[in-house]
Design a protein around this motif. Structure first.
Motif, mmCIF file in Angstrom:
data_model
loop_
_atom_site.group_PDB
_atom_site.id
_atom_site.type_symbol
_atom_site.label_atom_id
_atom_site.label_comp_id
_atom_site.label_asym_id
_atom_site.label_seq_id
_atom_site.Cartn_x
_atom_site.Cartn_y
_atom_site.Cartn_z
ATOM 1 N N GLY A 1 0.735 -1.257 -0.118
ATOM 2 C CA GLY A 1 -0.079 0.014 0.020
ATOM 3 C C GLY A 1 0.777 1.316 -0.125
ATOM 4 O O GLY A 1 0.667 1.962 -0.992
ATOM 5 N N MET B 1 -1.867 10.074 -5.221
ATOM 6 C CA MET B 1 -3.187 9.259 -4.895
ATOM 7 C C MET B 1 -3.368 9.250 -3.671
ATOM 8 O O MET B 1 -2.311 8.614 -2.713
ATOM 9 N N GLY B 2 -4.423 9.600 -3.232
ATOM 10 C CA GLY B 2 -4.687 9.479 -1.801
ATOM 11 C C GLY B 2 -4.897 8.083 -1.297
ATOM 12 O O GLY B 2 -5.250 7.365 -2.041
ATOM 13 N N PRO B 3 -4.615 7.968 -0.265
ATOM 14 C CA PRO B 3 -4.696 6.347 0.129
ATOM 15 C C PRO B 3 -6.066 5.969 0.481
ATOM 16 O O PRO B 3 -6.335 4.949 0.108
ATOM 17 N N GLY B 4 -7.105 6.866 0.370
ATOM 18 C CA GLY B 4 -8.717 6.397 0.469
ATOM 19 C C GLY B 4 -8.888 5.876 -0.774
ATOM 20 O O GLY B 4 -9.446 4.911 -0.996
ATOM 21 N N THR B 5 -8.536 6.511 -2.035
ATOM 22 C CA THR B 5 -8.652 6.401 -3.214
ATOM 23 C C THR B 5 -7.736 4.919 -3.569
ATOM 24 O O THR B 5 -8.519 3.921 -3.888
ATOM 25 N N LEU B 6 -6.670 4.924 -3.107
ATOM 26 C CA LEU B 6 -5.942 3.824 -3.449
ATOM 27 C C LEU B 6 -6.401 2.495 -2.731
ATOM 28 O O LEU B 6 -6.659 1.420 -3.577
ATOM 29 N N TYR B 7 -6.733 2.382 -1.549
ATOM 30 C CA TYR B 7 -7.603 1.465 -0.859
ATOM 31 C C TYR B 7 -8.492 1.109 -1.457
ATOM 32 O O TYR B 7 -8.812 -0.186 -1.635
ATOM 33 N N MET C 1 1.709 4.226 -3.224
ATOM 34 C CA MET C 1 1.342 5.457 -3.353
ATOM 35 C C MET C 1 2.323 6.515 -3.970
ATOM 36 O O MET C 1 2.398 7.076 -4.708
ATOM 37 N N VAL D 1 -9.557 1.279 -4.656
ATOM 38 C CA VAL D 1 -8.993 0.619 -5.752
ATOM 39 C C VAL D 1 -8.677 -0.687 -5.563
ATOM 40 O O VAL D 1 -8.979 -1.512 -6.391
ATOM 41 N N LEU D 2 -7.621 -0.783 -4.759
ATOM 42 C CA LEU D 2 -7.061 -2.398 -4.478
ATOM 43 C C LEU D 2 -8.279 -3.136 -3.964
ATOM 44 O O LEU D 2 -8.323 -4.134 -4.562
#
Lengths: 398, 106
Positions: free
Chosen positions: B25, B42-48, B29, B50-51
């Motif tokens: 994670g 990329m924000g972690p919210g968006t990344l999480y 980013m 998507v993942l």
């Protein structure tokens, strides 16, 4: 020890931006969010600080460890959670990177919440329809809605249905709002983290007060009714009771009681008091007697006259006439050979009688008092009317 | 919403791209910022989001989970989707040649 301050949440739970903005404004005043209840937010008192807040919506109730760790790594501290909402905060001066950089992707985080709110709405609606069906049956199935109103047993259920109606309205708004928020995000409009919340506050406070008042009334009413609902054995002689007595009708010194005791109450000679919003004074009673040396004319046994009656002291006079109509409906079977006859009488506003052999019924009102008497015996209707007039005056004069 | 083969969001595309090498994670980013030459943070919210979504759609898998760090890698299905999207984006660029010509005329 840190002091905790509770504040009514100013706006509906689904307004994410307004909540974030509210938490920020509170922090600037030295109130730092600590915990979130259903209606109240708990703040810890501290030094005023400019803080940014973000609310994350998750699919399940808990926040996955990995996710919150990722947030903390870039400077967002976990504050608290309520249901599917999780609050993070970061000092404004740190300029922590945004959690969500892609509104389209953020809209997907609301998918589960949307489904849940639709389900919730459907459930509430079904509940409401059921209770409405039940209420319609209670009020109208017998065609005596005024009698139901005056008896007052269905009032609480009716208020309850209002509360459920409000819930239907609330869950409709929640469902529509989340769908609108999803659409906005999908169109690329990010959440406004500083959306004004003040205008929602007054509306929400006023609504809460009304709601609590209604809920309180609906909770208290049944207790009042329970408290006022009591049954006693009818005293042998008590002319203070506004009820027509068998001894006064029969005028026979040989009349004795025909008793039927259960749990120390003579249910054949009892009176029950009751209370409702629309008829604060209510009596129902039965009295049964026997005259040993006298027989029914059809030789069916010892002459045993009885009287049953109901008395209502209404809150509003306007209810008297429809109540009499309902009582007639309730206490007639539709197959009577003899008609119900309306009579003019100086002591009553309305007087309707019905005679069928030894069974005599009387429906009468004066001002706010309504009386129903059913007598089974050989005394004349005139005697019954005279006694009823005397008792109506007794109560009406109170 | 599951992936149906249509155009990807930018976030999806870059996460798939970054996962051509297994990664976890927080590093992802930074990698995405690197891969996009600092254009995309990329924000972690968006990344999480998507993942977890792409994992459900089998575009990526969890290759290692030591309790603290979860390492993801792209699946063959994910790689195929990424390449299809890459071809689509290339066509977009080719079709946009019109704009370059327009600039020449100015």
């Amino acid at each position: 020890m840190t002091k905790i301050v509770r504040k009514l949440r100013p706006t509906d739970f689904w307004r994410i931006g307004e909540h974030e903005s509210w938490f920020s404004d509170m922090s600037a005043k030295g109130l730092h969010l600590h915990k979130m209840g259903l209606h109240f937010a708990h703040f810890k008192i501290g030094d005023p600080k400019r803080m940014e807040y973000r609310i994350e919506v998750t699919k399940k109730k808990g926040m996955p460890y990995e996710q919150s760790e990722m947030y903390e790594e870039i400077g967002w501290d976990y504050v608290t959670s309520y249901q599917f909402f999780h609050v993070f905060s970061s000092p404004e001066e740190n300029h922590a990177p945004e959690l969500h950089t892609d509104p389209m992707e953020q809209s997907y985080t609301l998918d589960q919440l949307k489904e849940r709110l639709i389900l919730n709405f459907t459930g509430t609606l079904i509940g409401f329809l059921l209770i409405i069906g039940m209420l319609l049956a209670i009020w109208f199935l017998d065609g005596t809605p005024v009698l139901r109103l005056v008896e007052g047993h269905a009032i609480q259920l009716t208020i309850l249905s209002l509360i459920i109606l409000y819930n239907v309205f609330y869950s409709t708004r929640a469902m529509i709002s989340i769908q609108a928020l999803r659409r906005n995000l999908q169109e690329g409009k990010a959440i406004d983290h500083h959306a004004p919340w003040e205008k929602s506050l007054h509306k929400n406070t006023a609504f809460s007060i009304v709601f609590i008042a209604i809920a309180l009334v609906s909770a208290i009413l049944p207790f009042v009714q329970l408290f006022k609902h009591e049954t006693f054995t009818l005293p042998e002689n008590d002319s203070n009771l506004p009820i027509v007595r068998l001894a006064d009708i029969e005028q026979n010194s040989l009349l004795v009681r025909d008793e039927y005791y259960i749990d120390e109450i003579d249910w054949a000679n009892r009176y029950t008091t009751n209370w409702s919003v629309f008829a604060p004074v209510q009596y129902k009673y039965d009295e049964s007697g026997m005259i040993e040396n006298r027989k029914w004319l059809d030789e069916s046994g010892t002459y045993s006259p009885s009287v049953s009656a109901e008395v209502y002291h209404l809150r509003f006079k306007v209810l008297a006439e429809p109540l009499i109509d309902d009582l007639i409906k309730w206490y007639s079977y539709g197959d009577e050979m003899e008609p119900f006859v309306e009579k003019q009488h100086p002591d009553f506003d309305q007087l309707i009688i019905h005679e069928d052999a030894e069974m005599k019924q009387l429906f009468a009102s004066k001002e706010k008092v309504v009386m129903y008497v059913r007598y089974n015996g050989y005394a004349e209707m005139d005697v019954l009317i005279r006694n009823a007039a005397q008792k109506v005056n007794l109560l009406e004069g109170e | 919403m599951s992936y149906n083969g249509g155009p990807m969001t930018e976030a999806m595309y870059y996460v798939l791209l970054a996962l051509m090498r297994p990664n976890h994670g927080y590093q992802l980013m930074q990698l995405i910022t690197e891969v996009s030459n600092g254009r995309l943070k990329m924000g972690p919210g968006t990344l999480y989001g998507v993942l977890s979504r792409m994992q459900k759609d089998d575009l990526i898998v969890l290759s290692k989970d030591d309790g603290r760090r979860k390492t993801y890698e792209i699946t063959s299905e994910g790689e195929r989707a990424l390449r299809i999207e890459y071809e689509r984006l290339k066509s977009l660029i080719i079709d946009s040649a019109l704009l370059e010509e327009g600039e020449k005329h100015d």
